[in-house]
Enzyme design. Structure first.
Site, PDB file in Angstrom:
ATOM      1  N   GLU A 118       0.839  -1.192   0.000  1.00 56.93           N
ATOM      2  CA  GLU A 118       0.000   0.000   0.000  1.00 56.93           C
ATOM      3  C   GLU A 118       0.875   1.243   0.000  1.00 56.93           C
ATOM      4  O   GLU A 118       1.983   1.231   0.522  1.00 56.93           O
ATOM      5  CB  GLU A 118      -0.817   0.068   1.279  1.00 56.93           C
ATOM      6  CG  GLU A 118      -1.612  -1.145   1.560  1.00 56.93           C
ATOM      7  CD  GLU A 118      -2.229  -1.088   2.949  1.00 56.93           C
ATOM      8  OE1 GLU A 118      -3.032  -1.947   3.249  1.00 56.93           O
ATOM      9  OE2 GLU A 118      -1.872  -0.187   3.725  1.00 56.93           O
ATOM     10  N   CYS A 131       3.066   8.439   1.943  1.00 56.37           N
ATOM     11  CA  CYS A 131       3.525   7.422   2.879  1.00 56.37           C
ATOM     12  C   CYS A 131       3.926   6.191   2.072  1.00 56.37           C
ATOM     13  O   CYS A 131       3.102   5.612   1.356  1.00 56.37           O
ATOM     14  CB  CYS A 131       2.370   7.124   3.832  1.00 56.37           C
ATOM     15  SG  CYS A 131       2.774   5.917   5.074  1.00 56.37           S
ATOM     16  N   CYS A 138       5.611  -7.354   6.967  1.00 56.86           N
ATOM     17  CA  CYS A 138       6.634  -6.916   7.919  1.00 56.86           C
ATOM     18  C   CYS A 138       6.929  -8.057   8.889  1.00 56.86           C
ATOM     19  O   CYS A 138       6.027  -8.798   9.268  1.00 56.86           O
ATOM     20  CB  CYS A 138       6.136  -5.699   8.704  1.00 56.86           C
ATOM     21  SG  CYS A 138       7.370  -4.993   9.821  1.00 56.86           S
ATOM     22  N   CYS A 142       4.583  -6.070  15.397  1.00 56.46           N
ATOM     23  CA  CYS A 142       4.109  -5.161  16.450  1.00 56.46           C
ATOM     24  C   CYS A 142       2.617  -5.429  16.655  1.00 56.46           C
ATOM     25  O   CYS A 142       1.868  -5.580  15.689  1.00 56.46           O
ATOM     26  CB  CYS A 142       4.348  -3.704  16.051  1.00 56.46           C
ATOM     27  SG  CYS A 142       6.099  -3.320  15.872  1.00 56.46           S
ATOM     28  N   CYS A 145      -0.352  -3.244  14.998  1.00 55.06           N
ATOM     29  CA  CYS A 145      -0.213  -2.882  13.587  1.00 55.06           C
ATOM     30  C   CYS A 145      -0.732  -3.998  12.687  1.00 55.06           C
ATOM     31  O   CYS A 145      -0.331  -5.161  12.840  1.00 55.06           O
ATOM     32  CB  CYS A 145       1.264  -2.584  13.298  1.00 55.06           C
ATOM     33  SG  CYS A 145       1.591  -2.244  11.571  1.00 55.06           S
ATOM     34  N   CYS A 364      -1.619   2.252   8.492  1.00 54.91           N
ATOM     35  CA  CYS A 364      -0.664   1.255   8.022  1.00 54.91           C
ATOM     36  C   CYS A 364      -1.226  -0.161   7.932  1.00 54.91           C
ATOM     37  O   CYS A 364      -1.663  -0.733   8.918  1.00 54.91           O
ATOM     38  CB  CYS A 364       0.495   1.295   9.015  1.00 54.91           C
ATOM     39  SG  CYS A 364       1.710   0.052   8.799  1.00 54.91           S
TER      40      CYS A 364
HETATM   41  N1  SAH Z   1       8.486  -0.213  10.764  1.00 52.44           N
HETATM   42  C1  SAH Z   1       8.528   1.231  10.790  1.00 52.44           C
HETATM   43  C2  SAH Z   1       7.721   1.827   9.685  1.00 52.44           C
HETATM   44  C3  SAH Z   1       6.244   1.463   9.734  1.00 52.44           C
HETATM   45  S1  SAH Z   1       5.358   2.851  10.192  1.00 52.44           S
HETATM   46  C4  SAH Z   1       8.098   1.739  12.148  1.00 52.44           C
HETATM   47  O1  SAH Z   1       7.541   0.970  12.923  1.00 52.44           O
HETATM   48  O2  SAH Z   1       8.353   2.893  12.441  1.00 52.44           O
HETATM   49  C5  SAH Z   1       4.738   2.395  11.683  1.00 52.44           C
HETATM   50  C6  SAH Z   1       3.859   3.514  12.169  1.00 52.44           C
HETATM   51  O3  SAH Z   1       2.524   3.261  11.715  1.00 52.44           O
HETATM   52  C7  SAH Z   1       3.767   3.546  13.677  1.00 52.44           C
HETATM   53  O4  SAH Z   1       4.722   4.349  14.283  1.00 52.44           O
HETATM   54  C8  SAH Z   1       2.414   4.161  13.824  1.00 52.44           C
HETATM   55  O5  SAH Z   1       2.576   5.541  13.738  1.00 52.44           O
HETATM   56  C9  SAH Z   1       1.615   3.751  12.623  1.00 52.44           C
HETATM   57  N2  SAH Z   1       0.585   2.743  12.911  1.00 52.44           N
HETATM   58  C10 SAH Z   1       0.585   1.423  12.597  1.00 52.44           C
HETATM   59  N3  SAH Z   1      -0.552   0.852  12.990  1.00 52.44           N
HETATM   60  C11 SAH Z   1      -1.302   1.809  13.551  1.00 52.44           C
HETATM   61  C12 SAH Z   1      -2.598   1.841  14.138  1.00 52.44           C
HETATM   62  N4  SAH Z   1      -3.357   0.761  14.205  1.00 52.44           N
HETATM   63  N5  SAH Z   1      -3.044   3.024  14.625  1.00 52.44           N
HETATM   64  C13 SAH Z   1      -2.275   4.141  14.529  1.00 52.44           C
HETATM   65  N6  SAH Z   1      -1.063   4.175  13.987  1.00 52.44           N
HETATM   66  C14 SAH Z   1      -0.569   3.027  13.503  1.00 52.44           C
END
Ligand code: SAH
Length: 377
Positions: A118, A131, A138, A142, A145, A364
């Site tokens: 995406e 973005c 990944c 986490c 996410c 994300c």
């Molecule tokens: N792996 C890298 C790049 C991915 S961006 C990293 O972790 O920084 C990851 C970002 O996506 C997180 O910092 C958060 O800001 C956002 N993110 C992912 N899932 C989310 C969710 N369910 N709600 C809000 N922000 C989310």
């Protein structure tokens, strides 16, 4: 994949082709978008041409959106034919495009071999921010996410990372957008520093004046914190750093982002960040997703202030974007306000990331997850 709901395929869309068609043949050729500028120069020399031809071809690839080497009309017909025989130009294929009522546009892209990623275009006052994804899926898992739940499919190549920008620019031109795409954030799918070599060559290419021509001040790479990549990225000076923190202590961080936190414990991460080379007026951005009742208490805000007291950082608070299957809730607006005020009162620079594109699952990994689960409208 074309669902007919406002899909705007880029001109080089490859429909599922029958075996042995010219399309299939093109797919097996190396993609010119995967070459760095120096590799393109080497290719020209190998083809018996002066290296400076690379400059012209580079412009066709990254500024003039050529779909085939045959379009490169300021180079000789013979060279065009030879390039076309040996190589192809393949953009990521737009399989879906969703437009939010707030102007956010999300693209679901299909890559060679069928992997899906995406990318999201976010309109701001005076520009668009894009973005970008760095990996399909990944490996970091986490817990908040959606991408993390999918596991890793594969790294994106140089051309696939930058191809997302070609797709976005093509779309913006097609709608006659008044705003320009100026800022890039690697906050889409994947952990950029675990695809380090391709990320670095893509960042180098981004700044090429005959190419995409982005200023390094307008490029941000977001990471969970990976060594040694984080310091190598800093030394390269090709973009700003954002660190996904999400917790003020190791124990909680391990619960929220187990793999990353175990691989590089918080005290060590902070030590590494103290060595991160910063330019004048540059800061490290700390992203902190507020998860209701988990990491959003006033006490945790005060712990965060203490943790950040020895680094030149600012905080980007993000309210958790709820999504089916994720074991968290959004924080209450009151908790967000109190949390933010505690940081402010202690002199930290804090921004609250506005949730955009909720109606199109813009957070994300969410569109792809929703798409796979059949949740999407
Ligand atoms: N792996 C890298 C790049 C991915 S961006 C990293 O972790 O920084 C990851 C970002 O996506 C997180 O910092 C958060 O800001 C956002 N993110 C992912 N899932 C989310 C969710 N369910 N709600 C809000 N922000 C989310």
């Amino acid at each position: 994949m074309n669902s007919g709901d406002g899909v705007d395929p880029a001109p080089r869309v490859h429909a599922s082709a029958a075996p042995a068609s010219p399309e299939t043949a093109a797919r097996s050729k190396p993609n010119l978008l995967d070459l760095s500028f120096h590799q393109l120069e080497d290719l020209m020399v190998k083809l018996g041409e002066p290296a400076f031809r690379a400059r012209q071809a580079w412009q066709w690839l990254w500024q003039k959106a050529a779909a085939s080497p045959l379009e490169m009309t300021n180079i000789s017909k013979e060279l065009r034919a030879r390039l076309d025989q040996a190589t192809a130009i393949r953009w990521p294929v737009v399989s879906r495009r969703l437009e939010s009522s707030d102007g956010t546009v999300k693209f679901l892209l299909e890559l060679d071999g069928g992997a899906e990623i995406e990318t999201v275009l976010i309109p701001e006052k005076d520009r668009y921010t894009q973005c970008l994804s760095s990996q399909a899926g990944c490996a970091m898992a986490c817990t908040f996410c959606r991408t993390g739940q999918m596991g890793l499919t594969r790294n994106l190549t140089h051309g696939e990372i930058l191809g997302q920008i070609l797709v976005a620019r093509h779309y913006l031109a097609s709608i006659g957008a008044a705003l320009k795409l100026r800022n890039l954030v690697f906050m889409g799918m994947g952990e950029p520093l675990l695809n380090y070599d391709n990320l670095l060559s893509a960042l180098e290419s981004l700044h090429h004046p005959q190419g995409l021509d982005f200023s390094s001040r307008r490029v941000t790479v977001s990471t969970v914190g990976i060594v040694p990549g984080i310091l190598e990225f800093g030394r390269a000076g090709l973009g700003s750093l954002a660190v996904s923190l999400h917790a003020p202590d190791q124990e909680l961080r391990e619960k929220i982002m187990p793999k990353a936190a175990k691989a590089l414990p918080l005290p060590r991460l902070m030590e590494v960040l103290k060595q991160f080379p910063l330019k004048v007026r540059e800061n490290i951005t700390f992203e902190y997703v507020l998860l209701g009742g988990v990491n959003d208490s006033p006490e945790q805000a005060r712990d965060l202030v203490r943790l950040l007291s020895h680094v030149k950082g600012k905080v980007n608070l993000i309210a958790f974007n709820e999504s089916p299957g994720l074991p968290y809730q959004a924080p209450s607006p009151e908790r967000v306000e109190i949390f933010q005020k505690i940081l402010w009162d202690k002199g930290l620079t804090v921004t609250l990331r506005k949730s955009k594109g909720r109606d199109i699952f813009a957070a994300c990994g969410q569109l792809l997850a929703a798409h796979e689960c059949g949740e999407e409208q």
